[in-house]
Design an enzyme around this catalytic site. Structure first.
Site, PDB file in Angstrom:
ATOM      1  N   CYS A  21       2.935  -6.825  10.150  1.00 35.10           N
ATOM      2  CA  CYS A  21       4.130  -6.685   9.315  1.00 35.10           C
ATOM      3  C   CYS A  21       5.118  -7.834   9.503  1.00 35.10           C
ATOM      4  O   CYS A  21       5.918  -8.125   8.605  1.00 35.10           O
ATOM      5  CB  CYS A  21       4.849  -5.370   9.614  1.00 35.10           C
ATOM      6  SG  CYS A  21       3.773  -3.926   9.607  1.00 35.10           S
ATOM      7  N   CYS A  27       7.838   7.859   4.190  1.00 32.33           N
ATOM      8  CA  CYS A  27       6.921   6.766   4.534  1.00 32.33           C
ATOM      9  C   CYS A  27       7.019   5.644   3.515  1.00 32.33           C
ATOM     10  O   CYS A  27       7.180   5.891   2.313  1.00 32.33           O
ATOM     11  CB  CYS A  27       5.483   7.271   4.557  1.00 32.33           C
ATOM     12  SG  CYS A  27       5.222   8.789   5.514  1.00 32.33           S
ATOM     13  N   HIS A  34       6.360  -2.542   0.922  1.00 33.60           N
ATOM     14  CA  HIS A  34       5.968  -3.187   2.179  1.00 33.60           C
ATOM     15  C   HIS A  34       4.620  -3.885   2.050  1.00 33.60           C
ATOM     16  O   HIS A  34       3.625  -3.454   2.638  1.00 33.60           O
ATOM     17  CB  HIS A  34       5.928  -2.148   3.295  1.00 33.60           C
ATOM     18  CG  HIS A  34       5.674  -2.709   4.647  1.00 33.60           C
ATOM     19  ND1 HIS A  34       5.976  -4.012   5.005  1.00 33.60           N
ATOM     20  CD2 HIS A  34       5.137  -2.132   5.779  1.00 33.60           C
ATOM     21  CE1 HIS A  34       5.646  -4.221   6.262  1.00 33.60           C
ATOM     22  NE2 HIS A  34       5.130  -3.093   6.755  1.00 33.60           N
TER      23      HIS A  34
END
Length: 382
Positions: free
Chosen positions: A83, A201, A326
């Site tokens: 990430c 989430c 993301h």
């Protein structure tokens, strides 16, 4: 060491675009940043590309992206830190420019997860816990339960993070999800890992973001209003760093404290923050890790509206990972794009009034035996 500035930024909308190649997405973000900066593509001296899965493009994705752009023959470095891949690429570029190696460097973060299908990323063969079902959702569910037990944090407080960030995302034309949600909708969404429903989430997706870094010696040549990178810090996990206490993250604490010391800007001086809200509980306990409040008080911070757009310290005005999306390698650079827009006053309906200082925080990956893989902190100022 020389001062380093961001002179141009750009990104694509984040979402699911399996029909678009990753080099095409990345080149769009790059050209948006180039247009914003006033720099000519041929003036770029080096490129640092953050990515994880390479979008099905095979090895050396950075070279493939720069070939698509038409900038070749320069140093091109591919950076992978899960990430934190994009923000680690930025950290690398910052070091090169500040040391005098280059005057102009491009940083691109890009990812295409939609072509991998649905569900969590598969565990590695040696990840015995992952193979038994210890995924990131289950880990953060344990973090949430422990934080509730230790500090009285409630599921409603966690849900308020989702409501806040989706509201911010509804104001961001680059966000994957641009729709507000209610507390009831968060509570009633499908369960992923108790107590976290799917709206607790972050989603997987695709997208790209880019930034052009420039030395202080050359910054006056370009028309864009430059934003200075006052601190750039990368920390990796330690053998005994954090698993003994699920309610804190040692990397974030170490990285942020070093960044505050380098920049001379403390948590009380920050006007806006983009932090790694992969799950709602992550935003809450990173309030504490970044020093925005005392340990155990993160739930009360969201309860009292202090991290809203109009609050004392707005957090994730972009919508964060929960709403903006993301796409792993793109995330850290997209945070920098948002910071630059905020500090320039160009963030539109989600603008934080008179923002002068900002912090971007990105955490990446889990390695067996370590607390977490990598954490970056970037502090920017105008």
């Amino acid at each position: 060491m020389r001062d380093v500035y961001v002179v141009g930024v750009g990104m694509t909308r984040l979402g699911k675009f399996p029909e678009v190649t990753l080099p095409d997405m990345a080149s769009r973000a790059f050209y948006n940043a180039i247009k914003d900066s006033g720099v000519k593509p041929k003036e770029i001296e080096a490129a640092f590309i953050g990515h994880v899965r390479q979008g099905g493009q095979g090895a050396m994705l950075g070279q493939r992206i720069m070939r698509e752009i038409g900038v070749t023959g320069i140093p091109i470095l591919n950076v992978e830190n899960i990430c934190s891949s994009g923000s680690s690429a930025l950290w690398t570029a910052f070091g090169m420019v500040s040391s005098g190696q280059f005057d102009l460097a491009a940083v691109i973060g890009a990812e295409q997860l939609s072509i991998l299908g649905k569900g969590v990323l598969p565990p590695r063969q040696e990840d015995l816990e992952g193979l038994q079902g210890a995924t990131l959702p289950s880990y953060f569910a344990m973090v949430a339960r422990r934080h509730m037990h230790e500090y009285g944090t409630t599921i409603e407080q966690l849900a308020k993070v989702s409501v806040k960030n989706h509201k911010n995302g509804s104001l961001n034309p680059y966000a994957q999800y641009q729709k507000e949600v209610t507390l009831d909708e968060v509570a009633g969404a499908p369960m992923v890992a108790d107590p976290l429903t799917v709206l607790h989430c972050c989603p997987a997706g695709d997208g790209a973001a880019a930034a052009i870094l420039c030395s202080g010696d050359a910054v006056k040549k370009f028309r864009s209003r430059p934003i200075q990178i006052a601190a750039s810090v990368l920390k990796s996990g330690t053998y005994d760093g954090g698993w003994r206490d699920l309610t804190t993250n040692d990397q974030t604490i170490r990285a942020s404290q070093e960044a505050y010391q380098i920049s001379g800007i403390g948590p009380e001086d920050l006007d806006v923050i983009e932090l790694h809200d992969c799950f709602t509980i992550a935003e809450v306990f990173h309030y504490e890790n970044l020093g925005l409040c005392q340990r155990g008080e993160g739930g009360r911070l969201i309860d009292t509206g202090q991290t809203e757009l109009t609050g004392r310290i707005p957090v994730n005005p972009s919508g964060g990972l929960l709403a903006k999306g993301h796409p792993l390698g793109a995330t850290g650079v997209a945070q920098i794009v948002e910071m630059v827009w905020q500090l320039r006053g160009e963030a539109g309906r989600r603008q934080v009034p008179n923002a002068k200082t900002g912090l971007a925080h990105c955490v990446g990956g889990v390695v067996d035996g370590l607390d977490l893989g990598a954490c970056t902190i970037h502090i920017l100022k105008r």
